[in-house]
Design a protein around this motif. Structure first.
Motif, PDB file in Angstrom:
ATOM      1  N   TRP A  30    -121.727  10.310 -17.068  1.00 60.52           N
ATOM      2  CA  TRP A  30    -120.800  11.381 -16.739  1.00 60.52           C
ATOM      3  C   TRP A  30    -119.356  10.881 -16.847  1.00 60.52           C
ATOM      4  N   SER A  31    -118.474  11.763 -17.312  1.00 59.35           N
ATOM      5  CA  SER A  31    -117.033  11.538 -17.149  1.00 59.35           C
ATOM      6  C   SER A  31    -116.552  12.551 -16.118  1.00 59.35           C
ATOM      7  N   VAL A  32    -115.338  12.383 -15.608  1.00 54.94           N
ATOM      8  CA  VAL A  32    -114.821  13.303 -14.597  1.00 54.94           C
ATOM      9  C   VAL A  32    -113.377  13.675 -14.905  1.00 54.94           C
ATOM     10  N   THR A  33    -113.044  14.940 -14.665  1.00 57.74           N
ATOM     11  CA  THR A  33    -111.672  15.433 -14.792  1.00 57.74           C
ATOM     12  C   THR A  33    -111.174  15.810 -13.412  1.00 57.74           C
ATOM     13  N   THR A  34    -109.933  15.439 -13.099  1.00 61.96           N
ATOM     14  CA  THR A  34    -109.386  15.697 -11.765  1.00 61.96           C
ATOM     15  C   THR A  34    -108.129  16.564 -11.846  1.00 61.96           C
ATOM     16  N   PRO A  35    -107.633  17.055 -10.694  1.00 65.69           N
ATOM     17  CA  PRO A  35    -106.431  17.893 -10.674  1.00 65.69           C
ATOM     18  C   PRO A  35    -105.120  17.113 -10.791  1.00 65.69           C
ATOM     19  N   GLU A  36    -105.187  15.845 -11.151  1.00 64.16           N
ATOM     20  CA  GLU A  36    -103.963  15.034 -11.213  1.00 64.16           C
ATOM     21  C   GLU A  36    -103.518  14.830 -12.656  1.00 64.16           C
ATOM     22  N   LEU A  37    -102.222  14.935 -12.888  1.00 60.88           N
ATOM     23  CA  LEU A  37    -101.664  14.700 -14.224  1.00 60.88           C
ATOM     24  C   LEU A  37    -101.656  13.208 -14.545  1.00 60.88           C
ATOM     25  N   ASN A  38    -101.986  12.875 -15.787  1.00 60.44           N
ATOM     26  CA  ASN A  38    -101.903  11.482 -16.215  1.00 60.44           C
ATOM     27  C   ASN A  38    -100.530  11.207 -16.842  1.00 60.44           C
ATOM     28  N   HIS A  39    -100.339  10.021 -17.385  1.00 56.59           N
ATOM     29  CA  HIS A  39     -99.033   9.639 -17.938  1.00 56.59           C
ATOM     30  C   HIS A  39     -98.651  10.453 -19.164  1.00 56.59           C
ATOM     31  N   LYS A  40     -99.621  11.168 -19.754  1.00 62.49           N
ATOM     32  CA  LYS A  40     -99.343  12.014 -20.913  1.00 62.49           C
ATOM     33  C   LYS A  40     -99.077  13.467 -20.523  1.00 62.49           C
ATOM     34  N   GLY A  41     -99.099  13.724 -19.203  1.00 60.04           N
ATOM     35  CA  GLY A  41     -98.864  15.085 -18.732  1.00 60.04           C
ATOM     36  C   GLY A  41    -100.066  15.991 -18.853  1.00 60.04           C
TER      37      GLY A  41
ATOM     38  N   THR B 252    -109.859   8.443  -6.009  1.00 55.28           N
ATOM     39  CA  THR B 252    -110.206   8.494  -4.576  1.00 55.28           C
ATOM     40  C   THR B 252    -109.750   9.756  -3.846  1.00 55.28           C
ATOM     41  N   PRO B 253    -108.656  10.424  -4.239  1.00 58.73           N
ATOM     42  CA  PRO B 253    -108.318  11.664  -3.521  1.00 58.73           C
ATOM     43  C   PRO B 253    -109.223  12.841  -3.888  1.00 58.73           C
ATOM     44  N   TYR B 254    -109.907  12.750  -5.039  1.00 51.73           N
ATOM     45  CA  TYR B 254    -110.613  13.910  -5.578  1.00 51.73           C
ATOM     46  C   TYR B 254    -112.124  13.736  -5.705  1.00 51.73           C
ATOM     47  N   MET B 255    -112.573  12.500  -5.603  1.00 49.18           N
ATOM     48  CA  MET B 255    -113.997  12.206  -5.774  1.00 49.18           C
ATOM     49  C   MET B 255    -114.321  10.994  -4.910  1.00 49.18           C
ATOM     50  N   TYR B 256    -115.044  11.216  -3.821  1.00 50.49           N
ATOM     51  CA  TYR B 256    -115.256  10.133  -2.877  1.00 50.49           C
ATOM     52  C   TYR B 256    -116.554  10.323  -2.103  1.00 50.49           C
ATOM     53  N   ASN B 257    -116.982   9.248  -1.425  1.00 49.87           N
ATOM     54  CA  ASN B 257    -118.227   9.296  -0.655  1.00 49.87           C
ATOM     55  C   ASN B 257    -118.009   9.877   0.735  1.00 49.87           C
ATOM     56  N   ASP B 258    -118.958  10.668   1.189  1.00 45.22           N
ATOM     57  CA  ASP B 258    -119.055  11.027   2.606  1.00 45.22           C
ATOM     58  C   ASP B 258    -120.001   9.994   3.209  1.00 45.22           C
ATOM     59  N   SER B 259    -119.476   9.036   3.951  1.00 45.01           N
ATOM     60  CA  SER B 259    -120.274   7.899   4.421  1.00 45.01           C
ATOM     61  C   SER B 259    -121.313   8.287   5.472  1.00 45.01           C
ATOM     62  N   ILE B 260    -121.197   9.459   6.048  1.00 46.72           N
ATOM     63  CA  ILE B 260    -122.179   9.898   7.055  1.00 46.72           C
ATOM     64  C   ILE B 260    -123.409  10.508   6.389  1.00 46.72           C
ATOM     65  N   THR B 261    -123.185  11.358   5.372  1.00 46.33           N
ATOM     66  CA  THR B 261    -124.302  12.063   4.731  1.00 46.33           C
ATOM     67  C   THR B 261    -124.727  11.460   3.400  1.00 46.33           C
ATOM     68  N   GLY B 262    -123.873  10.613   2.818  1.00 45.87           N
ATOM     69  CA  GLY B 262    -124.186  10.048   1.513  1.00 45.87           C
ATOM     70  C   GLY B 262    -123.838  10.979   0.363  1.00 45.87           C
ATOM     71  N   ALA B 263    -123.125  12.063   0.651  1.00 43.93           N
ATOM     72  CA  ALA B 263    -122.753  13.020  -0.387  1.00 43.93           C
ATOM     73  C   ALA B 263    -121.589  12.490  -1.225  1.00 43.93           C
ATOM     74  N   LEU B 264    -121.536  12.942  -2.471  1.00 43.10           N
ATOM     75  CA  LEU B 264    -120.393  12.701  -3.330  1.00 43.10           C
ATOM     76  C   LEU B 264    -119.529  13.952  -3.255  1.00 43.10           C
ATOM     77  N   VAL B 265    -118.314  13.809  -2.743  1.00 36.23           N
ATOM     78  CA  VAL B 265    -117.439  14.949  -2.467  1.00 36.23           C
ATOM     79  C   VAL B 265    -116.453  15.149  -3.621  1.00 36.23           C
ATOM     80  N   PHE B 266    -116.345  16.402  -4.075  1.00 40.58           N
ATOM     81  CA  PHE B 266    -115.378  16.768  -5.106  1.00 40.58           C
ATOM     82  C   PHE B 266    -114.335  17.697  -4.487  1.00 40.58           C
ATOM     83  N   TYR B 267    -113.080  17.256  -4.525  1.00 46.50           N
ATOM     84  CA  TYR B 267    -111.988  18.022  -3.919  1.00 46.50           C
ATOM     85  C   TYR B 267    -111.059  18.527  -5.014  1.00 46.50           C
ATOM     86  N   ALA B 268    -110.704  19.813  -4.949  1.00 45.70           N
ATOM     87  CA  ALA B 268    -109.798  20.375  -5.943  1.00 45.70           C
ATOM     88  C   ALA B 268    -108.863  21.386  -5.299  1.00 45.70           C
ATOM     89  N   TYR B 269    -107.719  21.558  -5.922  1.00 41.00           N
ATOM     90  CA  TYR B 269    -106.698  22.506  -5.467  1.00 41.00           C
ATOM     91  C   TYR B 269    -105.887  22.934  -6.691  1.00 41.00           C
TER      92      TYR B 269
END
Length: 306
Positions: A60-71, A91-108
């Motif tokens: 898998w690859s992942v795309t996040t809500p953050e701009l890279n150096h190319k805009g 880490t702000p957008y894809m991280y572990n929930d250490s209690i449940t073991g879930a992989l969390v995806f955050y977006a805005y």
């Protein structure tokens, strides 16, 4: 006589005090041991609570809500994605929930959008060959994607209605030959499947061919395809865990909710779609531009088979 009595009493008192002190010392020592054991037990319990995600991200690859150096929207591929827990881009957008073991995806809502959309995402993209988007699959080859997930948190609009989010997709893709044939700049084709979490329920949208008599070349154009009316499963999942499975075979698409509720697409549109290559997507494709809006989607399991 009195002298011997006094001596005897003194001996008794000294003996009593000595025994009492020893008992207190033993009791104190026992208490310290018990406390030590209790601390160790608590420590073990705390260690057991810490869980890591078991989702294999090697394809898998992942795309996040953050701009890279190319805009442009940040995209991280294998093997870098495997270090998501320490990668500051992720880490702000894809991280572990250490209690449940879930992989969390955050977006805005952000300016980091991708082609043909105004929405941002924290979303996985299948790569059959790690690091290579040019290797994909057709409906004839088939495939299955199954996940256990929940929409953990999601904001509401000005009317108090929850925003919606796409949690799974099948996206079409043109081969290089098809791209060149229609004179398109990239390999993008429409998504044949979008699965939404919408107001606590699961809603499915697919594409339909506007003109069933369209030529093989005409079918390749994005504007040849429109949206169907959509289908919403009766059962409400809310913010609870649920299982979602997508099964693809030649001319057929099946969506399964919680292992028993099925929606089957077995029609001419699925047959015509066979001309395209495809890839699976999963995560948090947030569908709002409202200020302050956000969503967190937790994935507990995610597997793909071909």
């Amino acid at each position: 006589m009195n002298y011997f009595k006094k001596e005897f009493i003194l001996v008794v008192v000294i003996t009593f005090l000595s025994v009492n002190a020893t008992c207190q010392e033993k009791a104190s020592s026992t208490t310290e041991v018990e406390k030590s054991v209790e601390v160790k037990k608590k420590s073990k319990k705390k260690k057991k609570k810490y869980k890591l995600s078991k989702i294999d991200l090697s394809h898998w690859s992942v795309t996040t809500p953050e701009l890279n150096h190319k805009g442009k929207a940040t995209n991280v591929e294998p093997p870098e994605i495997l270090k998501y827990a320490t990668d500051k881009r992720l880490t702000p957008y894809m991280y572990n929930d250490s209690i449940t073991g879930a992989l969390v995806f955050y977006a805005y809502p952000s300016n980091a959008t991708t082609a043909n959309t105004k929405y941002s995402r924290s979303e996985l993209r299948e790569q059959m060959e790690p690091g290579n988007n040019n290797v994909n699959w057709t409906f004839k080859q088939g495939g299955t994607m199954k996940g256990v997930l929940k929409v953990d948190e999601i904001s509401k609009d000005s009317d108090g209605k929850p925003h919606k989010v796409i949690i799974m997709q099948i996206h079409g893709r043109l081969t290089n030959e098809q791209r060149d044939l229609i004179g398109q700049k990239d390999n993008n084709a429409p998504p044949i499947l979008k699965i939404y979490w919408q107001n606590g329920k699961i809603r499915v949208k697919t594409k339909v061919l506007k003109n069933l008599d369209a030529s093989d070349e005409e079918i390749l154009h994005d504007e040849a395809w429109g949206d169907d009316e959509g289908y919403t499963f009766d059962q409400e999942v809310g913010h609870r865990k649920f299982t979602l499975e997508v099964k693809v075979s030649e001319g057929k698409l099946i969506v399964v909710l919680n292992n028993f509720d099925y929606k089957v697409y077995d029609n001419i549109h699925m047959e015509k779609w066979g001309v395209f290559e495809n890839y699976f997507k999963a995560g948090n494709y947030f569908q709002s531009r409202d200020e302050g809006a956000f969503a967190k989607v937790n994935y507990y399991k995610l597997k793909v088979k071909h």
